[in-house]
Design a protein around this motif. Sequence first.
Motif, PDB file in Angstrom:
ATOM      1  N   ALA A   1      25.696  43.787  44.501  1.00 21.80           N
ATOM      2  CA  ALA A   1      25.698  42.737  45.513  1.00 21.80           C
ATOM      3  C   ALA A   1      24.377  41.975  45.509  1.00 21.80           C
ATOM      4  CB  ALA A   1      25.967  43.345  46.886  1.00 21.80           C
ATOM      5  N   LEU A   2      23.263  42.677  45.340  1.00 23.05           N
ATOM      6  CA  LEU A   2      21.955  42.015  45.299  1.00 23.05           C
ATOM      7  C   LEU A   2      21.816  41.136  44.068  1.00 23.05           C
ATOM      8  CD1 LEU A   2      19.672  44.964  46.488  1.00 23.05           C
ATOM      9  CD2 LEU A   2      20.185  42.868  47.754  1.00 23.05           C
ATOM     10  N   VAL A   3      22.292  41.624  42.920  1.00 21.34           N
ATOM     11  CA  VAL A   3      22.247  40.819  41.699  1.00 21.34           C
ATOM     12  C   VAL A   3      23.105  39.576  41.853  1.00 21.34           C
ATOM     13  CG1 VAL A   3      22.847  40.772  39.244  1.00 21.34           C
ATOM     14  CG2 VAL A   3      21.706  42.776  40.196  1.00 21.34           C
ATOM     15  N   ALA A   4      24.272  39.718  42.471  1.00 19.89           N
ATOM     16  CA  ALA A   4      25.145  38.570  42.686  1.00 19.89           C
ATOM     17  C   ALA A   4      24.480  37.527  43.567  1.00 19.89           C
ATOM     18  CB  ALA A   4      26.465  39.037  43.298  1.00 19.89           C
ATOM     19  N   VAL A   5      23.778  37.987  44.602  1.00 15.75           N
ATOM     20  CA  VAL A   5      23.041  37.061  45.478  1.00 15.75           C
ATOM     21  C   VAL A   5      21.972  36.316  44.680  1.00 15.75           C
ATOM     22  CG1 VAL A   5      21.379  36.955  47.379  1.00 15.75           C
ATOM     23  CG2 VAL A   5      23.467  38.302  47.615  1.00 15.75           C
ATOM     24  N   ARG A   6      21.239  37.040  43.862  1.00 17.20           N
ATOM     25  CA  ARG A   6      20.194  36.428  43.029  1.00 17.20           C
ATOM     26  C   ARG A   6      20.793  35.394  42.071  1.00 17.20           C
ATOM     27  NH1 ARG A   6      16.047  33.762  41.121  1.00 17.20           N
ATOM     28  NH2 ARG A   6      15.586  34.219  38.942  1.00 17.20           N
ATOM     29  N   ASP A   7      21.899  35.733  41.428  1.00 19.22           N
ATOM     30  CA  ASP A   7      22.466  34.867  40.414  1.00 19.22           C
ATOM     31  C   ASP A   7      23.200  33.664  40.982  1.00 19.22           C
ATOM     32  OD1 ASP A   7      21.387  36.612  38.630  1.00 19.22           O
ATOM     33  OD2 ASP A   7      23.273  37.532  38.004  1.00 19.22           O
ATOM     34  N   ARG A   8      23.485  33.681  42.257  1.00 13.36           N
ATOM     35  CA  ARG A   8      24.063  32.506  42.906  1.00 13.36           C
ATOM     36  C   ARG A   8      22.978  31.526  43.342  1.00 13.36           C
ATOM     37  NH1 ARG A   8      27.542  36.234  45.702  1.00 13.36           N
ATOM     38  NH2 ARG A   8      26.216  36.010  47.547  1.00 13.36           N
ATOM     39  N   GLY A   9      21.725  31.852  42.999  1.00 14.27           N
ATOM     40  CA  GLY A   9      20.627  30.957  43.351  1.00 14.27           C
ATOM     41  C   GLY A   9      20.253  31.035  44.809  1.00 14.27           C
ATOM     42  N   ASP A  10      20.452  32.209  45.416  1.00 13.89           N
ATOM     43  CA  ASP A  10      20.138  32.382  46.828  1.00 13.89           C
ATOM     44  C   ASP A  10      18.635  32.616  46.995  1.00 13.89           C
ATOM     45  OD1 ASP A  10      20.346  33.066  49.620  1.00 13.89           O
ATOM     46  OD2 ASP A  10      22.456  33.431  49.250  1.00 13.89           O
ATOM     47  N   GLN A  11      18.216  33.462  47.904  1.00 11.13           N
ATOM     48  CA  GLN A  11      16.809  33.542  48.281  1.00 11.13           C
ATOM     49  C   GLN A  11      16.002  34.582  47.527  1.00 11.13           C
ATOM     50  OE1 GLN A  11      16.567  33.946  52.525  1.00 11.13           O
ATOM     51  NE2 GLN A  11      17.803  32.149  52.931  1.00 11.13           N
TER      52      GLN A  11
ATOM     53  N   ASP B   1      29.073  41.661  31.353  1.00  8.63           N
ATOM     54  CA  ASP B   1      30.526  41.564  31.478  1.00  8.63           C
ATOM     55  C   ASP B   1      30.981  41.440  32.931  1.00  8.63           C
ATOM     56  OD1 ASP B   1      30.743  41.909  28.688  1.00  8.63           O
ATOM     57  OD2 ASP B   1      30.624  44.076  28.918  1.00  8.63           O
ATOM     58  N   GLY B   2      30.188  40.729  33.717  1.00 10.25           N
ATOM     59  CA  GLY B   2      30.608  40.516  35.106  1.00 10.25           C
ATOM     60  C   GLY B   2      30.499  41.735  35.988  1.00 10.25           C
ATOM     61  N   VAL B   3      29.666  42.726  35.591  1.00 11.16           N
ATOM     62  CA  VAL B   3      29.523  43.928  36.416  1.00 11.16           C
ATOM     63  C   VAL B   3      28.981  43.583  37.793  1.00 11.16           C
ATOM     64  CG1 VAL B   3      28.211  46.069  36.681  1.00 11.16           C
ATOM     65  CG2 VAL B   3      29.305  45.539  34.503  1.00 11.16           C
ATOM     66  N   SER B   4      28.070  42.611  37.855  1.00 11.42           N
ATOM     67  CA  SER B   4      27.382  42.307  39.115  1.00 11.42           C
ATOM     68  C   SER B   4      28.227  41.396  39.998  1.00 11.42           C
ATOM     69  CB  SER B   4      26.030  41.653  38.835  1.00 11.42           C
ATOM     70  OG  SER B   4      26.204  40.443  38.112  1.00 11.42           O
ATOM     71  N   THR B   5      29.411  41.822  40.330  1.00  8.42           N
ATOM     72  CA  THR B   5      30.243  41.103  41.280  1.00  8.42           C
ATOM     73  C   THR B   5      30.361  41.920  42.550  1.00  8.42           C
ATOM     74  OG1 THR B   5      32.313  42.124  40.579  1.00  8.42           O
ATOM     75  CG2 THR B   5      31.599  40.170  39.359  1.00  8.42           C
ATOM     76  N   THR B   6      30.636  41.249  43.630  1.00  7.35           N
ATOM     77  CA  THR B   6      30.762  41.972  44.889  1.00  7.35           C
ATOM     78  C   THR B   6      31.959  42.914  44.858  1.00  7.35           C
ATOM     79  OG1 THR B   6      31.985  40.067  45.762  1.00  7.35           O
ATOM     80  CG2 THR B   6      29.636  40.174  46.254  1.00  7.35           C
ATOM     81  N   ASP B   7      32.904  42.662  43.922  1.00  7.65           N
ATOM     82  CA  ASP B   7      34.063  43.555  43.806  1.00  7.65           C
ATOM     83  C   ASP B   7      33.661  44.939  43.297  1.00  7.65           C
ATOM     84  OD1 ASP B   7      35.704  41.535  44.659  1.00  7.65           O
ATOM     85  OD2 ASP B   7      36.234  40.861  42.646  1.00  7.65           O
ATOM     86  N   GLU B   8      32.479  45.036  42.658  1.00 11.60           N
ATOM     87  CA  GLU B   8      32.044  46.313  42.115  1.00 11.60           C
ATOM     88  C   GLU B   8      31.802  47.329  43.226  1.00 11.60           C
ATOM     89  OE1 GLU B   8      31.197  48.716  38.767  1.00 11.60           O
ATOM     90  OE2 GLU B   8      32.132  46.753  39.001  1.00 11.60           O
TER      91      GLU B   8
ATOM     92  N   THR C   1      10.469  48.199  32.655  1.00  6.97           N
ATOM     93  CA  THR C   1      11.525  48.101  31.647  1.00  6.97           C
ATOM     94  C   THR C   1      12.798  48.791  32.119  1.00  6.97           C
ATOM     95  OG1 THR C   1       9.926  47.984  29.843  1.00  6.97           O
ATOM     96  CG2 THR C   1      12.164  48.676  29.276  1.00  6.97           C
ATOM     97  N   TYR C   2      12.648  49.944  32.754  1.00 12.47           N
ATOM     98  CA  TYR C   2      13.805  50.675  33.259  1.00 12.47           C
ATOM     99  C   TYR C   2      14.558  49.845  34.289  1.00 12.47           C
ATOM    100  CZ  TYR C   2      16.615  54.139  35.690  1.00 12.47           C
ATOM    101  OH  TYR C   2      17.662  54.799  36.263  1.00 12.47           O
ATOM    102  N   LEU C   3      13.829  49.300  35.242  1.00 10.35           N
ATOM    103  CA  LEU C   3      14.479  48.535  36.304  1.00 10.35           C
ATOM    104  C   LEU C   3      15.093  47.250  35.772  1.00 10.35           C
ATOM    105  CD1 LEU C   3      11.785  49.089  39.053  1.00 10.35           C
ATOM    106  CD2 LEU C   3      14.057  50.107  38.959  1.00 10.35           C
ATOM    107  N   THR C   4      14.408  46.632  34.794  1.00  9.13           N
ATOM    108  CA  THR C   4      14.959  45.427  34.173  1.00  9.13           C
ATOM    109  C   THR C   4      16.257  45.753  33.443  1.00  9.13           C
ATOM    110  OG1 THR C   4      12.731  44.507  33.901  1.00  9.13           O
ATOM    111  CG2 THR C   4      14.481  43.545  32.553  1.00  9.13           C
ATOM    112  N   ALA C   5      16.289  46.903  32.770  1.00  5.91           N
ATOM    113  CA  ALA C   5      17.505  47.324  32.068  1.00  5.91           C
ATOM    114  C   ALA C   5      18.636  47.592  33.060  1.00  5.91           C
ATOM    115  CB  ALA C   5      17.219  48.576  31.240  1.00  5.91           C
ATOM    116  N   LEU C   6      18.299  48.138  34.207  1.00  2.98           N
ATOM    117  CA  LEU C   6      19.308  48.400  35.223  1.00  2.98           C
ATOM    118  C   LEU C   6      19.912  47.096  35.738  1.00  2.98           C
ATOM    119  CD1 LEU C   6      20.794  50.340  37.089  1.00  2.98           C
ATOM    120  CD2 LEU C   6      18.802  50.307  38.614  1.00  2.98           C
ATOM    121  N   VAL C   7      19.066  46.115  35.998  1.00  6.49           N
ATOM    122  CA  VAL C   7      19.560  44.812  36.447  1.00  6.49           C
ATOM    123  C   VAL C   7      20.377  44.144  35.347  1.00  6.49           C
ATOM    124  CG1 VAL C   7      18.846  42.490  37.124  1.00  6.49           C
ATOM    125  CG2 VAL C   7      17.735  44.485  38.156  1.00  6.49           C
TER     126      VAL C   7
END
Length: 279
Positions: free
Chosen positions: A89-99, A76-83, A64-70
């Motif tokens: 960066a890992l979340v952005a990779v996941r959400d772009r449908g990568d590997q 609000d767009g926190v998971s962008t590479t600009d962050e 639950t903790y790790l899920t809350a962190l993700v």
Amino acid sequence: MAFPAHGEVDLLASFAFPLTFATICTILGVPQHLRTERFRELAAATLQPSYAGTGAGDIAELHTYLTALVRYKRQDGVSTTDEGDLLSALVAVRDRGDQLSEQELISTAYLLLTVGHDTTMNLIGNGMLALLRHPGQLRCVLDTPAALPTVVEELLRYDSPARKATFRVAVEDLPLHGTVIPRGEIVSLAIGSANRDQTRFAAASELDVTRTPNEHLSFGRGPHFCIGAALARLESEIAFDVLLQRMRNPRLAVSPEHLCWRPSQVMRGLTTLPIHFER
């Protein structure tokens, strides 16, 4: 950090853990309100041999903790590479449908958060203990602070924070010292044993902070080489520099035989390291 000006201190609780945990949390982008003591307790439990007996409630709470962190990273767009942080960066990779699958993402977050601080904490603790038990070597370090990179390599070799490497599988029959490891067998590699190999290191059982070259295996080798090696080296060099400048006449506050090591087949680290020092 609750570090006194002089007197007695538990070096692990008051320095090594806060430093390494805050560092990895900053790199990953973990917000302050999620850097809880409870998470540290849950994560530490999974590094112990008794993990198989950990309660289902604890496992669910950790997930639950790790899920809350993700989830936070997705708000609000926190998971962008600009962050600028690793987990975003890992979340952005996941959400772009990568590997990365969602479970791989959460598992990677767990690995980086826990192992990313625990091993370096042990390196600082094990290393300081080794120096305190070898006053001549400690004096050498104090006399030549510029040599700290070489010192850290020897502390890594002498008492590695990792006991064993990741499992390997023999791809063919392997003769070794009068026996044969059959093809397909799982092999557990003892890092500490390799680092004390008399055929590779002169006076291998002795601490020598001037030792060069020093081709130890504390970070592994090949495709399994530790991705955090550069960070661990830098953190440790800074940590020892700060400690040795701040502490005058440091010494163990208890007899060495009264120190307790954590019961782990993977990590090698103390439960506490009480040190007495002067202003």
